[in-house]
Design an enzyme around this catalytic site. Structure first.
Site, PDB file in Angstrom:
ATOM      1  N   HIS A  73      -0.327   4.334   7.271  1.00 42.97           N
ATOM      2  CA  HIS A  73       0.312   4.931   6.089  1.00 42.97           C
ATOM      3  C   HIS A  73       0.689   6.385   6.355  1.00 42.97           C
ATOM      4  O   HIS A  73       0.071   7.054   7.177  1.00 42.97           O
ATOM      5  CB  HIS A  73      -0.658   4.860   4.908  1.00 42.97           C
ATOM      6  CG  HIS A  73      -1.221   3.487   4.689  1.00 42.97           C
ATOM      7  ND1 HIS A  73      -2.482   3.131   5.110  1.00 42.97           N
ATOM      8  CD2 HIS A  73      -0.676   2.391   4.136  1.00 42.97           C
ATOM      9  CE1 HIS A  73      -2.700   1.856   4.797  1.00 42.97           C
ATOM     10  NE2 HIS A  73      -1.626   1.382   4.213  1.00 42.97           N
TER      11      HIS A  73
ATOM     12  N   ASP B 205      -3.027   7.727   8.614  1.00 38.90           N
ATOM     13  CA  ASP B 205      -4.140   6.953   9.188  1.00 38.90           C
ATOM     14  C   ASP B 205      -3.687   5.943  10.230  1.00 38.90           C
ATOM     15  O   ASP B 205      -4.441   5.052  10.589  1.00 38.90           O
ATOM     16  CB  ASP B 205      -4.918   6.247   8.060  1.00 38.90           C
ATOM     17  CG  ASP B 205      -4.026   5.291   7.254  1.00 38.90           C
ATOM     18  OD1 ASP B 205      -2.872   5.057   7.653  1.00 38.90           O
ATOM     19  OD2 ASP B 205      -4.495   4.783   6.216  1.00 38.90           O
TER      20      ASP B 205
ATOM     21  N   SER C  40       0.809  -1.225   0.000  1.00 36.41           N
ATOM     22  CA  SER C  40       0.000   0.000   0.000  1.00 36.41           C
ATOM     23  C   SER C  40       0.841   1.273   0.000  1.00 36.41           C
ATOM     24  O   SER C  40       0.336   2.334  -0.366  1.00 36.41           O
ATOM     25  CB  SER C  40      -0.940   0.018   1.208  1.00 36.41           C
ATOM     26  OG  SER C  40      -0.215  -0.191   2.395  1.00 36.41           O
TER      27      SER C  40
END
Ligand code: NAG
Ligand code: NAG
Length: 376
Positions: A359, A356, A45
């Site tokens: 990340h 968050d 991610s």
């Protein structure tokens, strides 16, 4: 926006070429610049620009909803951040087009300008292998899938011509974004915060990264950049999931979980050793450039001295989330960013290292990309 000349400096140093070359560039004759036509990228991610938003198991996840993308794209843009990722800053500095997320394309024309194989939630190791160690992953994609996808795309672009394949690989920049964080994170959860199971994966993870890099070099890659591990123990998610009263558990200076950061440092030492061996295995004038990209150093520096980098005074708190100080992250994941009850930090994402809790913010990604691009 940097003037073209400083972009040239940055690009050359990115490739590890002495700046001396640039200084002589004003004087008429100068060596031809390496030219790249596209980027092929791999990872999870931290590098995914749209695949997890399409993959059925992750489609519709929090990162596909506002406030993701609020800072730069002004809408969710398939990225797990408030804005751009490290890869976005790298392609911009290199003057390359954004690679097409692999799952967003089908035809050769869609990949001629590059392809991004990174998928949010991807592991370095195959899910079946992790399962054999009692570790559950959530996304059925590993680095093995991503390198197979690369081979498919190369075939799509070049047909059966081995020469054409090598031409395409040689004119591309390969970026292996961080991979392995999910493996370690799932292993830490399986081990209830003990590091032994996660640490036992280090040689396995380094071996699969090494063979993925060797595979693209065998395909003809000439420029490969391989990112290391992030400071795992500074992640708000980890700090919220694995609290402890043990005296030496937290690093006194940073407040990060010391043993998780030592795991990341072990990964990075072993990765650099593996890259060194790959370079030695491909000596000579035609050698590929294989560069290590340090993510750990710039993030750790920002957490140690947030004010110096323009961040606020809570570098271990997620900007978007809920739960308040110190981490703004609930261990049961209620109020996760973009779910009911979550809010965005009052000073805005650019004041936070973590977006968050898992990340980074665009501000952190920009800092990391700049460190990669300017490292001598
Ligand atoms: C990844 O590869 C495995 C086999 O190693 C396969 O079972 C799985 O379906 C692949 N994942 C995707 C998304 O194609
Ligand atoms: C996990 O760790 C916590 C905190 O150290 C402890 O209270 C709990 O009993 C542990 N659970 C298991 C299954 O070991």
């Amino acid at each position: 926006m940097a003037p073209p000349f400083s972009r040239l400096l940055v690009v050359l140093s990115f490739l590890g070429i002495a700046l001396v070359v640039v200084e002589s560039a004003g004087g008429g004759r100068h060596p031809p610049l390496p030219r790249y036509s596209r980027m092929f990228s791999f990872g999870d991610s931290l590098t995914d620009t749209g695949n997890a938003a399409i993959l059925p198991v992750t489609a519709g996840g929090p990162f596909t909803r506002p406030p993701y993308g609020m800072t730069f794209f002004h809408h969710p843009a398939g990225r797990a951040s408030d804005g751009r990722l490290v890869i976005d800053f790298l392609v911009e500095a290199l003057g390359l087009p954004e690679p097409t997320p692999y799952l967003a394309g089908k035809a050769a024309a869609e990949f001629r300008r590059g392809a991004n194989f990174a998928v949010g939630g991807a592991t370095a190791l195959d899910p079946a292998f992790l399962k054999s160690r009692g570790i559950t992953s959530f996304v059925p994609v590993s680095l093995g899938n991503e390198t197979r996808w690369f081979e498919d795309v190369l075939h799509l672009l070049a047909g059966a011509s081995a020469h054409q394949k090598r031409m395409i690989a040689a004119s591309s920049v390969f970026y292996f974004g961080e991979i392995g964080f999910n493996d370690y994170s799932f292993a830490l959860s399986a081990g209830n915060g003990t590091v032994e199971a996660a640490a036992s994966l280090v040689p396995e993870i380094i071996a699969v990264i090494r063979s993925a890099v060797a595979a693209v070099m065998a395909a003809g890659a000439r420029t490969v950049v391989v990112a290391g591990m992030i400071p795992i123990g500074c992640e708000p998610e980890m700090l919220a999931l694995f609290p402890s009263d043990a005296g030496d558990y937290y690093d006194p200076a940073s407040g990060c979980i010391a043993r998780f950061n030592r795991l990341a440092e072990l990964h990075n030492r072993e990765l650099q050793r593996a890259l060194h061996e790959l370079r030695r295995a491909h000596p000579g004038a035609a050698a590929a450039i294989v560069r290590y990209a340090d993510l750990y150093g710039p993030v750790a520096a920002a957490i140690a001295s947030p004010g110096e980098y323009g961040f606020g005074s809570s570098p271990l708190a997620a900007c978007c989330g809920s739960g308040g100080e110190p981490y703004n992250f609930n261990a049961n994941f209620t109020g996760f960013c973009a779910t009911p009850g979550s809010t965005v930090c009052a000073d805005g994402p650019s004041s936070s290292v973590s977006w968050d809790g898992i990340h980074y913010t665009e501000a952190t990604n920009k800092l990391v990309a700049r460190a990669i691009l300017t490292r001598p």
